[in-house]
Design a protein around this motif. Structure first.
Motif, mmCIF file in Angstrom:
data_model
loop_
_atom_site.group_PDB
_atom_site.id
_atom_site.type_symbol
_atom_site.label_atom_id
_atom_site.label_comp_id
_atom_site.label_asym_id
_atom_site.label_seq_id
_atom_site.Cartn_x
_atom_site.Cartn_y
_atom_site.Cartn_z
ATOM 1 N N ARG A 239 -9.794 3.362 -4.978
ATOM 2 C CA ARG A 239 -8.738 2.081 -4.984
ATOM 3 C C ARG A 239 -8.147 1.072 -4.364
ATOM 4 O O ARG A 239 -8.176 0.070 -4.827
ATOM 5 C CB ARG A 239 -7.526 3.380 -4.474
ATOM 6 C CG ARG A 239 -6.517 2.858 -4.491
ATOM 7 C CD ARG A 239 -5.328 3.183 -5.629
ATOM 8 N NE ARG A 239 -3.905 2.069 -5.554
ATOM 9 C CZ ARG A 239 -4.203 0.531 -5.754
ATOM 10 N NH1 ARG A 239 -4.643 0.081 -5.096
ATOM 11 N NH2 ARG A 239 -2.811 0.922 -5.366
ATOM 12 N N LEU A 300 1.255 15.656 -5.434
ATOM 13 C CA LEU A 300 0.366 14.592 -4.866
ATOM 14 C C LEU A 300 -0.875 14.237 -5.109
ATOM 15 O O LEU A 300 -1.134 13.065 -5.353
ATOM 16 C CB LEU A 300 0.507 15.060 -3.318
ATOM 17 C CG LEU A 300 1.986 15.126 -2.355
ATOM 18 C CD1 LEU A 300 1.782 14.735 -1.048
ATOM 19 C CD2 LEU A 300 2.678 13.747 -2.832
ATOM 20 N N LEU A 303 -0.456 12.690 -8.707
ATOM 21 C CA LEU A 303 0.021 11.122 -8.548
ATOM 22 C C LEU A 303 -1.390 10.494 -7.862
ATOM 23 O O LEU A 303 -1.094 8.951 -8.395
ATOM 24 C CB LEU A 303 1.356 10.852 -8.044
ATOM 25 C CG LEU A 303 2.492 11.188 -8.400
ATOM 26 C CD1 LEU A 303 3.509 11.908 -7.244
ATOM 27 C CD2 LEU A 303 3.052 11.101 -9.549
ATOM 28 N N LEU A 308 0.037 3.651 -8.239
ATOM 29 C CA LEU A 308 1.457 3.029 -7.691
ATOM 30 C C LEU A 308 0.300 2.165 -6.767
ATOM 31 O O LEU A 308 -0.445 1.910 -6.307
ATOM 32 C CB LEU A 308 1.793 4.811 -6.854
ATOM 33 C CG LEU A 308 2.256 5.796 -7.545
ATOM 34 C CD1 LEU A 308 2.315 6.930 -6.309
ATOM 35 C CD2 LEU A 308 3.490 5.227 -7.761
ATOM 36 N N PRO A 309 1.397 1.556 -6.548
ATOM 37 C CA PRO A 309 1.701 0.525 -5.222
ATOM 38 C C PRO A 309 0.240 0.458 -3.889
ATOM 39 O O PRO A 309 1.159 1.997 -3.786
ATOM 40 C CB PRO A 309 2.415 -0.521 -5.337
ATOM 41 C CG PRO A 309 3.266 -0.286 -6.647
ATOM 42 C CD PRO A 309 3.307 1.443 -6.722
ATOM 43 N N LEU A 311 1.940 0.814 -1.058
ATOM 44 C CA LEU A 311 1.968 1.709 0.132
ATOM 45 C C LEU A 311 2.080 2.839 -0.043
ATOM 46 O O LEU A 311 1.916 3.884 0.915
ATOM 47 C CB LEU A 311 2.924 0.751 1.151
ATOM 48 C CG LEU A 311 3.723 1.754 2.132
ATOM 49 C CD1 LEU A 311 2.843 1.390 3.459
ATOM 50 C CD2 LEU A 311 4.241 0.344 2.275
ATOM 51 N N PRO A 312 2.415 2.788 -0.917
ATOM 52 C CA PRO A 312 3.429 4.259 -1.291
ATOM 53 C C PRO A 312 1.998 5.537 -2.131
ATOM 54 O O PRO A 312 2.083 6.786 -1.398
ATOM 55 C CB PRO A 312 3.839 4.139 -3.042
ATOM 56 C CG PRO A 312 4.176 2.916 -2.963
ATOM 57 C CD PRO A 312 3.431 2.178 -2.143
ATOM 58 N N TRP A 313 1.200 5.063 -2.179
ATOM 59 C CA TRP A 313 -0.196 5.854 -2.957
ATOM 60 C C TRP A 313 -0.975 5.889 -1.067
ATOM 61 O O TRP A 313 -0.796 7.215 -1.110
ATOM 62 C CB TRP A 313 -1.885 4.487 -2.994
ATOM 63 C CG TRP A 313 -2.523 5.653 -3.438
ATOM 64 C CD1 TRP A 313 -2.598 6.018 -4.732
ATOM 65 C CD2 TRP A 313 -3.841 5.108 -2.941
ATOM 66 N NE1 TRP A 313 -3.823 6.661 -4.934
ATOM 67 C CE2 TRP A 313 -4.832 6.241 -4.259
ATOM 68 C CE3 TRP A 313 -4.263 5.148 -1.618
ATOM 69 C CZ2 TRP A 313 -5.748 6.520 -3.320
ATOM 70 C CZ3 TRP A 313 -5.895 5.505 -1.384
ATOM 71 C CH2 TRP A 313 -6.215 6.434 -1.946
ATOM 72 N N LEU A 315 1.066 6.432 1.239
ATOM 73 C CA LEU A 315 1.693 7.747 1.900
ATOM 74 C C LEU A 315 1.254 9.007 1.113
ATOM 75 O O LEU A 315 1.647 10.103 2.004
ATOM 76 C CB LEU A 315 3.065 6.788 1.394
ATOM 77 C CG LEU A 315 3.810 6.014 2.643
ATOM 78 C CD1 LEU A 315 5.163 6.082 2.223
ATOM 79 C CD2 LEU A 315 3.621 6.347 4.233
ATOM 80 N N LEU A 316 1.061 8.715 -0.752
ATOM 81 C CA LEU A 316 0.467 10.164 -0.221
ATOM 82 C C LEU A 316 -0.476 10.607 -0.421
ATOM 83 O O LEU A 316 -0.420 11.922 0.180
ATOM 84 C CB LEU A 316 0.007 10.170 -2.161
ATOM 85 C CG LEU A 316 1.323 9.043 -3.558
ATOM 86 C CD1 LEU A 316 0.558 9.372 -5.220
ATOM 87 C CD2 LEU A 316 2.293 10.327 -3.357
ATOM 88 N N GLY A 319 1.008 12.309 3.582
ATOM 89 C CA GLY A 319 1.311 13.930 2.957
ATOM 90 C C GLY A 319 0.493 14.865 1.692
ATOM 91 O O GLY A 319 1.242 15.980 2.362
#
Length: 405
Positions: A239, A300, A303, A308-309, A311-313, A315-316, A319
């Motif tokens: 990533r 998760l 996804l 995804l951007p 920060l959300p990635w 956070l995944l 999670g």
């Protein structure tokens, strides 16, 4: 002061395990960087040493289970602590791959004594309605040893070198011996002797709930203890191929992956007991928590390749670490509950321990093979599929048990 006296043995056993675990956890941080100081001639030898303790546990689980029929809890724990001290001190003095290989195998024996001792203690001292909390307390508190070893190991190795760091952590593990002596009663018979004698005539292959739980436990260990832990830095590298730039600071994929791993060990002492409490609570229960966490984990994983951007990635990934805590804790509680219901506590937990080690050992190799030949995100799709199947399989097993089929 431990407020709940019935949980006192679990808390003390978790503290003993944490003290014994620091050397092993330190090695995961120090060995890949300072491998030449340990007398290794190639980096692949470091990878082999970090894996061998898992593979030797496969035949050791049944052996240690039998030994616990003759050994008391105190004897087993003292032996494990002694092995932890010897192996940790030995890492810095071994000087060769062959010697380190022997020491890592001995640590595998120590860990087997610790883990089976914990499982047997929960089964024999904690009532069934509170086994989830007991497993959560043990899993959470003992991981403070991992956090301590990983965070301090890297710093000390840069200051003192590999040998000095190993001696320091060996000295920390010595503290486990007096704690065991003072807190674990001396027994005159093996801690698993009575239960083992009652289980001889019980057939596990005819009990579908047992087979389902064992299969699901293997899958969860494969996904989280095997695939996710080993590929975290790899996924971050895919990533963020150039690392993460924070102003003038550039954080590499390995460092960021290590931070994400450390976050889990930071929250385990309070989050694992919380999931254990939820598993025991009538409003939630093992089924709802396990199935819910498995479905969320599958989503998760699915996804992660979606672009995804950043920060959300990230956070995944956090999670996923949370679902790892939930499923590991509740999975252990489910195994304990199923073992009691099957009338074969020691046998079921021994097989469960073997199969989760199989999953944890097979996960890294399978993940990297898939990512090499099936694309960089192939392991994520496999993780999603296995968690969905685990959720469905466990839900069906619970439904059939409720119907009496």
């Amino acid at each position: 002061m431990i407020q709940d006296e019935k949980m006192r043995p679990i808390v003390l056993l978790a503290a003993v395990t944490a003290l014994c675990l620091v050397g092993d956890s330190m090695l995961y941080v120090v060995l890949p960087v300072h491998w030449k100081e340990f007398g290794l001639t190639a980096l692949w030898e470091a990878g082999a040493l970090l894996s061998v303790n898992r593979f030797v546990r496969l035949p050791l689980n049944p052996l240690v289970s039998r030994l616990y029929r003759r050994l008391s809890a105190r004897s087993g724990m003292l032996l494990a602590a002694a092995l932890a001290v010897v192996t940790t001190a030995g890492y810095g003095a071994a000087g060769s791959f062959a010697a380190l290989l022997v020491l890592r195998a001995l640590w595998g024996l120590a860990w087997t004594f610790l883990r089976l001792g914990a499982y047997f203690t929960v089964l024999t001292t904690v009532e069934e309605s509170r086994q989830g909390r007991a497993m959560g307390l043990y899993n959470g508190l003992m991981r403070t040893g991992s956090l301590f070893g990983m965070l301090l190991g890297g710093v000390l190795s840069d200051c003192w070198g590999a040998a000095g760091t190993c001696l320091f952590f060996a000295a920390v593990s010595v503290l486990a011996a007096p704690l065991i002596w003072l807190s674990v009663p001396a027994g005159t018979k093996g801690m698993a002797a009575e239960a083992s004698a009652e289980e001889a005539a019980v057939s596990l292959l005819s009990q579908w709930k047992v087979l389902a739980v064992l299969t699901v436990g293997t899958a969860v260990a494969f996904v989280y203890q095997g695939m996710l832990i080993s590929t975290m830095s790899y996924l971050v590298k895919v990533r963020l191929p150039d690392g993460l730039a924070l102003g003038a600071l550039l954080i590499g994929a390995a460092s960021l992956g290590g931070v994400l791993q450390a976050v889990r060990w930071t929250w385990e002492p309070w989050l694992a007991p919380f999931f254990g409490w939820m598993a025991d609570h009538p409003r939630f229960g093992r089924k709802k928590i396990f199935v819910g966490a498995a479905v969320i984990g599958a989503a998760l994983f699915a996804l992660l390749p979606s672009g995804l951007p950043l920060l959300p990635w990230l956070l995944l990934l956090l999670g996923l670490e949370a679902t790892a805590t939930a499923l590991t804790t509740v999975g252990d509680a489910v195994a304990a509950h199923t073992a009691v219901g099957a009338g074969a506590k020691i046998r079921v937990i021994t097989v469960y321990s073997v199969l989760t080690d199989v999953g944890a050992a097979a996960g890294p190799a399978a993940a990297f093979a898939l990512n090499q030949y099936g694309g960089p995100w192939a392991s994520c799709w496999l993780g999603a599929a296995l968690l969905l199947l685990s959720a469905v399989g466990y839900a069906l097993a619970e439904r059939n048990e409720a119907r009496g089929t």
